[in-house]
Design a protein around this motif. Structure first.
Motif, PDB file in Angstrom:
ATOM      1  N   LEU A  64       1.076  -1.030  -0.164  1.00  0.00           N
ATOM      2  CA  LEU A  64       0.136   0.349   0.117  1.00  0.00           C
ATOM      3  C   LEU A  64       0.754   0.857   0.128  1.00  0.00           C
ATOM      4  O   LEU A  64       1.790   1.380   0.542  1.00  0.00           O
ATOM      5  CB  LEU A  64      -0.986   0.032   1.602  1.00  0.00           C
ATOM      6  CG  LEU A  64      -1.945  -1.694   1.162  1.00  0.00           C
ATOM      7  CD1 LEU A  64      -2.807  -1.038   2.864  1.00  0.00           C
ATOM      8  CD2 LEU A  64      -2.745  -0.804   0.213  1.00  0.00           C
ATOM      9  N   ALA A  90       0.832   5.549   0.738  1.00  0.00           N
ATOM     10  CA  ALA A  90       0.240   6.643   1.374  1.00  0.00           C
ATOM     11  C   ALA A  90       1.095   8.045   1.083  1.00  0.00           C
ATOM     12  O   ALA A  90       2.326   7.319   1.245  1.00  0.00           O
ATOM     13  CB  ALA A  90       0.156   6.279   2.813  1.00  0.00           C
ATOM     14  N   LYS A 111      -2.733   6.719  -1.342  1.00  0.00           N
ATOM     15  CA  LYS A 111      -3.768   7.019  -0.847  1.00  0.00           C
ATOM     16  C   LYS A 111      -3.311   8.577   0.370  1.00  0.00           C
ATOM     17  O   LYS A 111      -2.104   7.994   0.783  1.00  0.00           O
ATOM     18  CB  LYS A 111      -4.760   6.274  -0.387  1.00  0.00           C
ATOM     19  CG  LYS A 111      -5.765   5.055  -0.994  1.00  0.00           C
ATOM     20  CD  LYS A 111      -6.575   4.047   0.450  1.00  0.00           C
ATOM     21  CE  LYS A 111      -7.282   3.414  -1.239  1.00  0.00           C
ATOM     22  NZ  LYS A 111      -8.284   2.679  -0.592  1.00  0.00           N
ATOM     23  N   LEU A 127      -6.402   6.069   4.099  1.00  0.00           N
ATOM     24  CA  LEU A 127      -5.379   4.967   4.117  1.00  0.00           C
ATOM     25  C   LEU A 127      -6.379   4.645   5.581  1.00  0.00           C
ATOM     26  O   LEU A 127      -6.961   2.913   5.172  1.00  0.00           O
ATOM     27  CB  LEU A 127      -4.156   4.434   4.227  1.00  0.00           C
ATOM     28  CG  LEU A 127      -3.147   3.593   4.066  1.00  0.00           C
ATOM     29  CD1 LEU A 127      -3.655   2.412   2.923  1.00  0.00           C
ATOM     30  CD2 LEU A 127      -2.019   3.574   4.785  1.00  0.00           C
TER      31      LEU A 127
END
Length: 738
Positions: free
Chosen positions: A371, A373, A392, A397
């Motif tokens: 992921l 961020a 994000k 997130l």
């Protein structure tokens, strides 16, 4: 009825006839009233009003384009109805649960002009009215006292300068007991109500006659000194002597007077003491536990290191290089290798050092279960564009759910991934860092990327700096400049400034220019001309407000944020017949304006064209006004990440024009072109790392306007205001010898 108060042209006296509209959340109302023989419309944030009530309204007349002349109320004083008809209409209005028109008539028939006194002082007498038993009498009396008390509290608060919207919030929190609670201890508002600070509570307290040496005041003042140090300077603690000095100065009392109250706060654990490098450090409890948790969680994540054969990693890196026709430096290969092997790693470097390229390599080696961020919408969007993977904001997130400081992703509901890569780590403060770490399950890898030479976070703490100083978390600093070969003077000059060298100015064919102006006012005029005429043509853009960002080191003075915003708005987005606007204080918010949200608002709703909805708009978000509803006084702003947010009139206090931003507010953002006044100012503001941070916001072009002497002064001013924080020490204690 008198039409107006002869002693004050800004007051009118009227009798309420009907409420046309009321927003129960913020108290905004549209009310019909009678002033003498005339029927008028009153608008504003008002207490709940009932037909028949007599009110004194402070405010002024305004002309609504559709509804005509209206009285815009700033405050409202309610007087009990005195006539039998007025009392009956008031009771029959529906404000009091259990009383309708027929019951109201019976009450007035029984008690006459004493009806309201009976309700408030002798509610047991209600059983004298046919059809009202003891239980119903108790319900009626309770409802009357609740709505009457809350309304009186709202009026009471407004008389002490509390805004109507904040008064509504306080009234809803305390109900009928509001006045009693506030008179007893106004300083409780600070802890109980978001948006009430020490200065507001202190103003109310002093007006109520609470003495300067009240224990409530002294305790609140000590905590206020710590909170101000966090908000204004980023400190998570203050040394004991510094705290006592600041608190005594702010409270205008002797420091000795504070010692007993400080001991009381330490005993109750509202303030916590610890030894930091041999000095007595005092922290508000939330900062104490935040930094403590960060160190503990990082230690747990460090255990996620994987046993990977080094030669295999290097082979995969070489394959990535061949596939993408690039060649990494040894330092870049080390950064990727450490990221793959370690449970936690920090990678830092300035512009042009290849941070984005190695993030792409990490993604290739670590697989899809990663992921991405960043702290801001702009930074996340830039990360997505550079990697081709969705990134994000940290708030999205972690699935912020609208309650202050609370995320849906936490220890009980962690993120489902093997690795999280966070960019622009210099912007992450202690509370956001703690929330992120709470959401990472054991075994999750954390890769932190940032520029250690930029300004620290706006919020409290020095997370990236403390992690690097502790030496217990593996880190790699990228130093080789790869974009220098592209002849980008932005990159070259950023590194020159960082090393204390003067930037190269006005080199032919470059992307870095300087215009000489000796006075701030002349620099401001030149900047407006550049943004309106010369630069749009040079950049081939028809949207200068979007593609050109003015950054100023100062907020005030002739070339500060406030003055430049006024000038740029007047030139880039002047008033027009087809540009509706709403005046809020000294600022006109106009269709097409570039604006910034300046306060974390965890309840503010947003939605996107794709149907997504949520809550939370945060300090530093930049967007454009896409709609202005002058009738309902609503402004719609669309932010860079496509969220559309509606602001009612009271919420406009959370917006500012953003044609010019302070350098601090620009962190995490990147713009095609940056224009900056360099005309001198306070040395504590005009520092090397502030200058460096401003220049590294630009992607294609930098234009400085001012004096060479001011540029030289910033380059040579390497003063970095130290932040009092405990995270470095916490990390060293958690992981000694790492």
């Amino acid at each position: 009825m008198a039409a107006a108060n002869p002693g004050n042209e800004n007051q009118i006296e009227a009798v309420i006839e009907d409420t046309i509209f009321r927003n129960e959340e913020n108290g905004y109302s549209v009310v019909e009233a009678r002033m003498g023989r005339d029927k008028i419309t009153v608008v504003g944030t008002l207490p709940a009003l009932a037909a028949g009530e007599q009110v004194m309204l402070t405010g002024g007349w305004v002309e609504h384009p559709q509804y005509g002349k209206q009285w815009k109320a700033a405050s409202c004083e309610v007087r009990k109805p005195t006539t039998l008809l007025g009392i009956e209409r008031y009771l029959a209005s529906g404000l009091i649960h259990g009383v309708g028109p027929s019951t109201a008539r019976l009450l007035v028939q029984e008690f006459g002009k004493n009806t309201l006194d009976v309700l408030s002082e002798a509610p047991e007498r209600l059983t004298e009215v046919p059809g009202i038993g003891r239980k119903r009498a108790q319900q009626i009396a309770k409802s009357f006292l609740e709505q009457y008390g809350a309304r009186e509290a709202m009026i009471f608060l407004q008389s002490y300068g509390v805004s109507p919207s904040l008064a509504v919030k306080i009234s809803k929190r305390y109900g009928a007991a509001a006045q009693q609670k506030i008179r007893e201890n106004p300083y409780r508002l600070i802890d109980d109500i978001e948006g009430v600070g020490f200065l507001t509570a202190d103003r109310i307290a002093l007006s109520l006659g609470i003495p300067q040496d009240s224990e409530y005041r002294l305790k609140a003042g000590i905590k206020y000194a710590l909170q101000e140090a966090a908000n204004g300077e980023g400190h998570t603690y203050l040394p004991r002597d510094v705290l006592l000095q600041r608190a005594a100065q702010g409270l205008r009392v002797s420091g000795n007077l504070l010692l007993h109250q400080l001991d009381s706060l330490l005993f109750s654990r509202e303030i916590i003491a610890m030894d930091v490098d041999g000095q007595d450090a005092l922290l508000l409890s939330n900062y104490f536990y935040a930094e403590k948790e960060i160190a503990r969680y990082l230690k747990l994540l460090m255990g996620a290191a994987q046993t990977v054969i080094q030669s295999a990693i290097l082979e995969e890196i070489r394959f990535f290089e061949r596939e993408n026709h690039i060649q990494f430096s040894d330092n870049q290969r080390l950064a990727v290798s450490e990221a793959v092997r370690r449970g936690v790693v920090v990678i830092t470097g300035g512009p042009g050092t290849g941070k984005t390229t190695i993030i792409n390599c990490m993604l290739s080696l670590l697989g899809r279960d990663v992921l991405l961020a960043a702290p801001t919408g702009r930074a996340a969007k830039r990360m997505s564009e550079a990697t081709g993977h969705e990134a994000k904001t940290l708030h999205r997130l972690l699935e912020f759910n609208g309650d202050e400081g609370h995320f849906q992703k936490d220890e009980q509901n962690p993120l489902d991934c093997s690795c999280v890569i966070v960019d622009e780590m210099s912007m992450v403060d202690v509370f956001l860092m703690r929330s992120l770490l709470r959401a990472l399950k054991p075994g999750t890898k954390l890769i932190m990327v940032g520029d250690a030479d930029q300004l620290p976070s706006v919020g409290a703490g020095n997370v990236l700096g403390d992690i690097l100083k502790s030496g217990v978390i593996p880190s790699v600093r990228l130093t080789d400049i790869f974009r220098q070969s592209e002849q980008s003077l932005i990159v070259v000059n950023a590194h020159r400034i960082n090393h204390g060298e003067a930037p190269i100015l006005n080199q032919k064919g470059s992307d870095f220019f300087f215009e000489r102006r000796s006075q701030p006012e002349a620099a401001a005029e030149a900047i407006v001309g550049l943004c309106a005429q010369r630069l749009p043509a040079f950049l081939r853009t028809d949207a200068p407000a979007r593609d050109i960002q003015v950054l100023s080191p100062t907020k005030k003075a002739g070339a500060g944020v406030y003055q430049l915003n006024k000038m740029l708005q007047a030139t880039l987005n002047p008033p027009g017949l087809r540009k509706p606007q709403i005046q809020y204080g000294e600022t006109a918010f106009r269709l097409g304006d570039k604006v910034m949200h300046v306060k974390n608002n965890y309840q503010l709703a947003w939605k996107t064209d794709g149907g997504a909805e949520g809550e939370g708009v945060f300090n530093g978000d930049v967007g454009f006004i896409t709609k202005v509803d002058t009738e309902d006084r609503i402004v719609t702003v669309r932010y860079d990440d496509e969220r559309a947010v509606e602001y009612d009139y009271q919420q406009l206090e959370e917006l500012e024009l953003a044609y010019c931003l302070s350098v601090h507010k620009s962190q995490g953002s990147e713009f095609p072109c940056v224009v900056m006044p360099v005309v001198g100012g306070p040395p504590r503001l005009l520092t090397r790392n502030l200058f460096y941070t401003a220049l590294t916001r630009a992607r294609k072009l930098v234009v400085l306007v001012g004096k060479e002497e001011a540029i030289a002064a910033m380059v040579h001013n390497n003063h970095i205001a130290a932040r009092f924080t405990t995270l470095r020490q916490r990390l060293e204690e958690e992981m000694p010898g790492s």
